[in-house]
Design an enzyme around this catalytic site. Structure first.
Site: not given
Ligand SMILES: CC(C)(COP(=O)(O)OP(=O)(O)OC[C@H]1O[C@@H](n2cnc3c(N)ncnc32)[C@H](O)[C@@H]1OP(=O)(O)O)[C@@H](O)C(=O)NCCC(=O)NCCS
Length: 160
Positions: A27, A84, A88, A94, A96, A98, A125, A132
């Site tokens: 962040e 809070e 991941v 990617g 699943g 999160g 972000n 979300y």
């Molecule tokens: C945001 C975050 C928690 C997502 O976790 P992840 O494990 O990579 O996401 P997932 O694999 O669970 O994705 C779940 C769904 O969201 C979708 N998705 C994930 N990233 C996406 C993106 N950038 N755009 C659109 N859809 C997205 C996936 O396609 C998936 O959909 P599906 O179930 O239909 O296949 C992770 O990328 C992360 O830690 N990012 C950095 C920290 C951060 O930004 N934290 C949040 C601060 S508010």
């Protein structure tokens, strides 16, 4: 491939603290991390903890975490979860994970009769905002986050 989500244990404080710093780095807010491991340990594992942490493991490796506490909507007349931290680790994204962490918290809300799951996201972000939205979250754009901290907090407190 196996995913497990469980409540962080007291012997995992260093790990939780590392994950907090990894999220702060993502962040671009590392300079804001004033917390120490002892402070996090106290918040999570005191006698009556008010902060909670779920750990996600992917094939036995720590892949991410979610940190939350209870808030309350007087309009809804019910408590809710304020998320809070959600993170991941890059190499596990990617899969699943999160989504599973958020679903776990949603189930905790529903199971306890709590009204909602809420959190804030930085406006730059975009990947997380898209993530979300894909899970049904609505961006509360008519609301602005307010904060009083540091000298302003002291100054306000002095008016009491
Ligand atoms: C945001 C975050 C928690 C997502 O976790 P992840 O494990 O990579 O996401 P997932 O694999 O669970 O994705 C779940 C769904 O969201 C979708 N998705 C994930 N990233 C996406 C993106 N950038 N755009 C659109 N859809 C997205 C996936 O396609 C998936 O959909 P599906 O179930 O239909 O296949 C992770 O990328 C992360 O830690 N990012 C950095 C920290 C951060 O930004 N934290 C949040 C601060 S508010």
């Amino acid at each position: 491939m196996s995913l497990t989500i469980y409540r962080a244990r007291p012997d995992q404080v260093s790990l939780v603290f590392s994950l907090i710093r990894e999220l702060a780095e993502y962040e671009k807010l590392s300079h804001e991390v004033e917390a120490t491991e002892a402070m996090i340990a106290d918040a999570l594992f005191s006698e009556n903890p008010r902060l909670f942490c779920e750990i996600a493991e992917w094939n036995g490796e720590v892949a991410g975490f979610a940190v939350w506490f209870l808030n309350c909507s007087t309009f809804a007349g019910r408590f809710g979860i304020y998320l809070e931290d959600l993170f991941v680790r890059p190499q596990f994204r990617g899969n699943g994970i999160g989504k599973a962490l958020l679903a776990h918290l949603a189930r905790t809300c529903v199971g306890n009769g709590w009204a909602r799951l809420q959190w804030a996201v930085l406006d730059w972000n975009e990947p997380s905002i898209a993530f979300y939205k894909s899970l049904g979250a609505v961006l509360m754009e008519e609301w602005t986050l307010c904060r009083v901290t540091g000298p302003a907090l002291d100054a306000l407190a002095a008016k009491a």
